[in-house]
Design an enzyme around this catalytic site. Structure first.
Site, PDB file in Angstrom:
ATOM      1  N   GLN A  32      -1.720-103.996  -4.074  1.00 57.37           N
ATOM      2  CA  GLN A  32      -1.988-103.255  -3.025  1.00 57.37           C
ATOM      3  C   GLN A  32      -3.028-104.072  -1.596  1.00 57.37           C
ATOM      4  OE1 GLN A  32      -3.903-100.795  -5.709  1.00 57.37           O
ATOM      5  NE2 GLN A  32      -4.995-102.130  -6.943  1.00 57.37           N
ATOM      6  N   GLU A  42     -13.712-100.989  -9.698  1.00 55.23           N
ATOM      7  CA  GLU A  42     -14.639-101.516  -9.011  1.00 55.23           C
ATOM      8  C   GLU A  42     -16.232-101.652 -10.178  1.00 55.23           C
ATOM      9  OE1 GLU A  42     -16.888 -97.761  -7.456  1.00 55.23           O
ATOM     10  OE2 GLU A  42     -14.715 -97.165  -7.380  1.00 55.23           O
ATOM     11  N   ASP A  95      -7.731-103.165 -15.713  1.00 48.83           N
ATOM     12  CA  ASP A  95      -7.125-103.062 -14.232  1.00 48.83           C
ATOM     13  C   ASP A  95      -5.994-103.503 -14.241  1.00 48.83           C
ATOM     14  OD1 ASP A  95      -8.587-101.274 -11.989  1.00 48.83           O
ATOM     15  OD2 ASP A  95      -6.851-103.120 -11.434  1.00 48.83           O
ATOM     16  N   ASP A 123      -1.880-104.100 -17.206  1.00 51.98           N
ATOM     17  CA  ASP A 123      -1.007-102.360 -17.000  1.00 51.98           C
ATOM     18  C   ASP A 123      -1.721-101.913 -18.062  1.00 51.98           C
ATOM     19  OD1 ASP A 123       1.131-100.630 -17.974  1.00 51.98           O
ATOM     20  OD2 ASP A 123       0.961-100.385 -16.000  1.00 51.98           O
ATOM     21  N   ALA A 124      -2.309-101.173 -17.462  1.00 47.41           N
ATOM     22  CA  ALA A 124      -2.873-100.259 -19.272  1.00 47.41           C
ATOM     23  C   ALA A 124      -2.172 -99.357 -20.137  1.00 47.41           C
ATOM     24  CB  ALA A 124      -3.801 -99.131 -18.296  1.00 47.41           C
ATOM     25  N   ASP A 141      -9.035 -93.757 -15.003  1.00 53.64           N
ATOM     26  CA  ASP A 141      -9.807 -94.016 -13.826  1.00 53.64           C
ATOM     27  C   ASP A 141      -9.057 -94.834 -12.517  1.00 53.64           C
ATOM     28  OD1 ASP A 141     -11.604 -93.614 -11.794  1.00 53.64           O
ATOM     29  OD2 ASP A 141     -13.452 -95.504 -12.311  1.00 53.64           O
TER      30      ASP A 141
END
Length: 338
Positions: A62, A117, A137, A168-169, A186
């Site tokens: 991203q 974050e 994350d 990867d979750a 989240d």
């Protein structure tokens, strides 16, 4: 007219068409202003004035930017969509984290999907009962970026109870043998082509996430815009999808000024959820280190009372998120100077 300095964030939608706004005249001279613009819909844009672009970059997954804005302070933008703003992120993160932990009798372990974050981890670590917070994350660059630039979360990143995992979750939950008292979503909004829309599907909730919850376990996720005009984008669908998997499901909302909308969350469990204001206030006083800025018992209870339009939509929603049948949020952003 001055030079146009444009930073475009691609997220799978058609290319943004940026029309510079008229320059403002200040008596004798013209003043140059910079703006960030997010396209909320094809006929609606949200823009705010910038002091400067602090940092921008592109990871494997991203595009990332940190903007210094005049109204909202530092703003984190991923793939052209605002993720959080310095002055009001506490609203989003208090509502994401504390209701689930307060509804649990004794939360000791939390698994956060996304949350790069660090703000969600920061709020979870405020609970005195907490033994372990896993923040998973997929994007190392986002985590490194936020750890460096978001000073409010420096202490959380240094906390020994935080277990930071880059993965990867879905894969991380699948490989772990342990169960968690709380699992938190989240995640970025389900943007087409983004890294996490599959983590909103029924099969993921049912086959991977739910088996990793402890007996009294609670799942909570951010669920996108929940305004009277925007709640049908993904909020009602996420709610209905989770309702297929858990026995007790509750949607709640709050206005987040920097998002220019009401935002939604969904909390779920196979055990009843306690939402009595007085009991919640007692738990806040006993369990949480420091004072919350926004959430108290009464405000949370009121946030679960939805208006007639949204209540009707949730009742009648039939769409269920699957890998083949998803809904996506429209939106993209552009920063430009005139």
């Amino acid at each position: 007219m001055g030079e146009l300095d444009q930073v475009l964030f691609h997220n799978g939608f058609s290319k943004v068409h940026c029309e510079p706004i008229n320059q403002k005249e200040n008596n004798d001279d013209q003043k140059e202003e910079s703006w960030f613009e997010e396209e909320i819909d094809c006929d609606l844009k949200w823009s705010f004035a910038l002091n400067r672009i602090l940092h921008r970059g592109t990871s494997e997954y991203q595009e990332i930017a940190l903007l210094d804005t005049k109204r909202f302070g530092k703003v984190l933008v991923i793939d052209g969509k605002m993720q959080s703003a310095e002055v009001d992120e506490f609203i989003y993160h208090e509502y994401l984290i504390h209701p689930a932990l307060l509804c649990h009798p004794n939360p000791k372990t939390v698994f956060i999907m996304g949350g790069g974050e660090g703000s969600a981890a920061r709020e979870a670590l405020r609970h005195e009962s907490m033994d372990k917070v896993v923040m998973c994350d997929i994007d190392q660059e986002v985590v490194d970026f936020c750890r460096k630039h978001l000073t409010a979360n420096h202490e959380a990143f240094r906390n020994m109870k935080l277990n930071l995992v880059i993965n990867d979750a879905k894969a991380e939950l699948e490989k772990r043998d342990e169960k968690f008292d709380i699992i938190v979503g989240d995640l970025a909004d389900p943007v087409e082509g983004g890294p996490c829309y599959q983590l909103y599907t029924k099969s993921f909730y049912e086959n991977i996430l739910k088996p990793k919850l402890s007996d009294n376990g609670i799942f909570v996720t951010q669920a996108g815009p929940a305004g009277v005009f925007t709640h049908k984008e993904v909020f009602s669908s996420i709610y209905n999808t989770i309702k297929q998997v858990f026995k007790y499901v509750l949607a709640y909302t709050a206005h987040v000024p920097s998002f220019a909308d009401t935002w939604g969350w969904v909390i779920a469990s196979d055990q009843p959820l306690c939402i009595e204001a007085a009991k919640l206030d007692k738990k806040i006083a006993e369990r949480i280190d420091g004072e919350l800025l926004y959430l108290n018992g009464a405000s949370f209870v009121s946030s679960t009372i939805l208006n007639k339009t949204i209540t009707k939509t949730l009742k009648n929603e039939t769409h269920v998120y699957t890998e083949e049948n998803a809904r996506f949020i429209h939106g993209q952003g552009v920063a430009y100077r005139i």
